[in-house]
Design an enzyme around this catalytic site. Structure first.
Site, PDB file in Angstrom:
ATOM      1  N   HIS A  59       0.819  -1.216   0.000  1.00 30.61           N
ATOM      2  CA  HIS A  59       0.000   0.000   0.000  1.00 30.61           C
ATOM      3  C   HIS A  59       0.862   1.280   0.000  1.00 30.61           C
ATOM      4  O   HIS A  59       0.764   2.108  -0.895  1.00 30.61           O
ATOM      5  CB  HIS A  59      -0.889   0.024   1.252  1.00 30.61           C
ATOM      6  CG  HIS A  59      -1.736  -1.199   1.438  1.00 30.61           C
ATOM      7  ND1 HIS A  59      -2.814  -1.516   0.628  1.00 30.61           N
ATOM      8  CD2 HIS A  59      -1.667  -2.193   2.354  1.00 30.61           C
ATOM      9  CE1 HIS A  59      -3.372  -2.646   1.044  1.00 30.61           C
ATOM     10  NE2 HIS A  59      -2.700  -3.080   2.084  1.00 30.61           N
TER      11      HIS A  59
HETATM   12  O1  RIB Z   1      -4.872   0.103   4.611  1.00 28.94           O
HETATM   13  C1  RIB Z   1      -3.486   0.096   4.456  1.00 28.94           C
HETATM   14  C2  RIB Z   1      -2.852   1.139   5.303  1.00 28.94           C
HETATM   15  O2  RIB Z   1      -3.120   0.847   6.668  1.00 28.94           O
HETATM   16  C3  RIB Z   1      -1.321   1.168   5.189  1.00 28.94           C
HETATM   17  O3  RIB Z   1      -0.856   2.470   5.376  1.00 28.94           O
HETATM   18  C4  RIB Z   1      -0.865   0.276   6.320  1.00 28.94           C
HETATM   19  O4  RIB Z   1       0.412   0.682   6.832  1.00 28.94           O
HETATM   20  C5  RIB Z   1      -1.913   0.551   7.356  1.00 28.94           C
HETATM   21  O5  RIB Z   1      -1.522   1.688   8.066  1.00 28.94           O
END
Ligand code: RIB
Ligand code: CA
Length: 334
Positions: A259
């Protein structure tokens, strides 16, 4: 592939354009750590003014410690780590330790980093940096709850028109939620902060689950990184192996999506992503859908929208960039 590697190399080297001055706000976090290695390893493309940290995946003291630890592995003690908000603006804190482990960095060996944190608060650092540097020269990447940036905007609204760009990992449209049925974690963890940022008029690009779920650390991509002889590649391999185990056990059962890496890769090479203008709103009232991101592409005539929403990613290009960057990390001692 050769053209991709050349582009990845050019992108990591900044492609001849001056580096982007960047404040990277994060909640490390396993995938934040991978994004930090990408950012620390691309000085030709990113002039890192600071890493600011926030409570999110794990508590604020751990996210600050983890950012300092990754900074040390990456050999970038020149970049200050500035701790920030220890809780969301309104709602009670909600962590994601089940996805990141008790330390926040999975199974990565934990040590007390040598260099201390910056003796100030992230909100003050963001305000002072944006107010002291020329307009439209400082960008922000946000890969955790948006608490620090929102609090900075509330404290000093004059920073908003001075921001060059905000590249934020958060939200979901087509993909649905990953912490509730309808919300992605970063937005759910501080929906009021996200709504403040979305309503601010800042130049916001959102890289939500719709696009980050396209950018997965497959076994082939992990093997290419594992074969590299650098400390950063070794640490990244440890983190990605943990993420793979957790994703198969708790997530979709597929390869782990990277992500936060998307928010940094976008700033290094925007051509790796397709983005569309939208009207972005965040649910802050409903208990059932708290943190939901309503992403409307049907804008009225002349309506510019308040954000751009990433819809497609060149996943291989993102991983070529990461692999190229990790290959240039500090070499492991013999
Ligand atoms: O949904 C993904 C996000 O949530 C990313 O930033 C991961 O690190 C969590 O914080
Ligand atoms: Ca994160």
């Amino acid at each position: 592939m050769a053209s991709l590697l050349r582009r990845a190399r050019e992108a990591a080297d900044g492609g001849g354009v001056p580096p982007t001055s960047l404040i990277f706000d994060c909640d490390p976090g396993v995938d934040d750590a991978i994004a930090l290695f990408q950012a620390f390893g691309a000085p030709q493309a990113l002039d890192l003014l600071a890493i600011t940290t926030v409570a999110g995946n794990v508590g604020a003291s751990l996210t600050a410690r983890n950012a300092r630890l990754i900074r040390q592995i990456a050999g970038r003690l020149d970049v200050p780590v500035v701790p920030g908000c220890e809780r969301p603006m309104v709602r009670p804190p909600v962590e994601a330790g089940h996805f990141h482990g008790e330390s926040g960095l999975g199974h990565l060996p934990i040590f007390e980093p040598e260099a201390p944190a910056y003796p100030g608060h992230a909100v003050d650092f963001i305000v002072e940096t944006l107010m002291s540097r020329p307009e439209k020269t400082v960008s922000l990447a946000v890969t955790g709850p948006m608490t620090n940036l929102a609090m900075a905007m509330v404290r000093e609204p004059r920073i908003v028109p001075r921001i060059k760009a905000v590249s934020a990992m958060g939200g979901a449209r087509r993909e649905g939620g990953n912490i509730t049925a309808s919300a992605e974690y970063n937005i759910y963890a501080d929906p009021h902060a996200a709504q403040i940022v979305a309503a601010s008029g800042c130049p916001l690009v959102m890289l939500g689950l719709d696009v980050t779920h396209q950018v997965r650390a497959t076994a082939e991509r992990r093997a290419r990184i594992a074969a590299l002889p650098t400390e950063t590649a070794r640490a990244a391999t440890n983190l990605l192996t943990f993420a793979d185990e957790v994703e198969r056990r708790l997530g979709t059962g597929d390869d782990p999506p990277q992500h936060d890496l998307c928010a940094i890769a976008y700033l290094i090479d925007p051509s790796l992503f397709l983005t569309v203008p939208c009207r972005l709103s965040v649910e802050t009232g409903s208990e059932l859908t708290l943190g939901h991101t309503a992403v409307e592409f049907r804008l009225a005539a002349g309506e510019a929208g308040n954000a751009r929403w990433a819809t497609k990613a060149d996943a291989q290009g993102v991983f070529d960039l990461l692999t190229e960057t990790l290959a240039r990390g500090p070499v492991r001692p013999a």
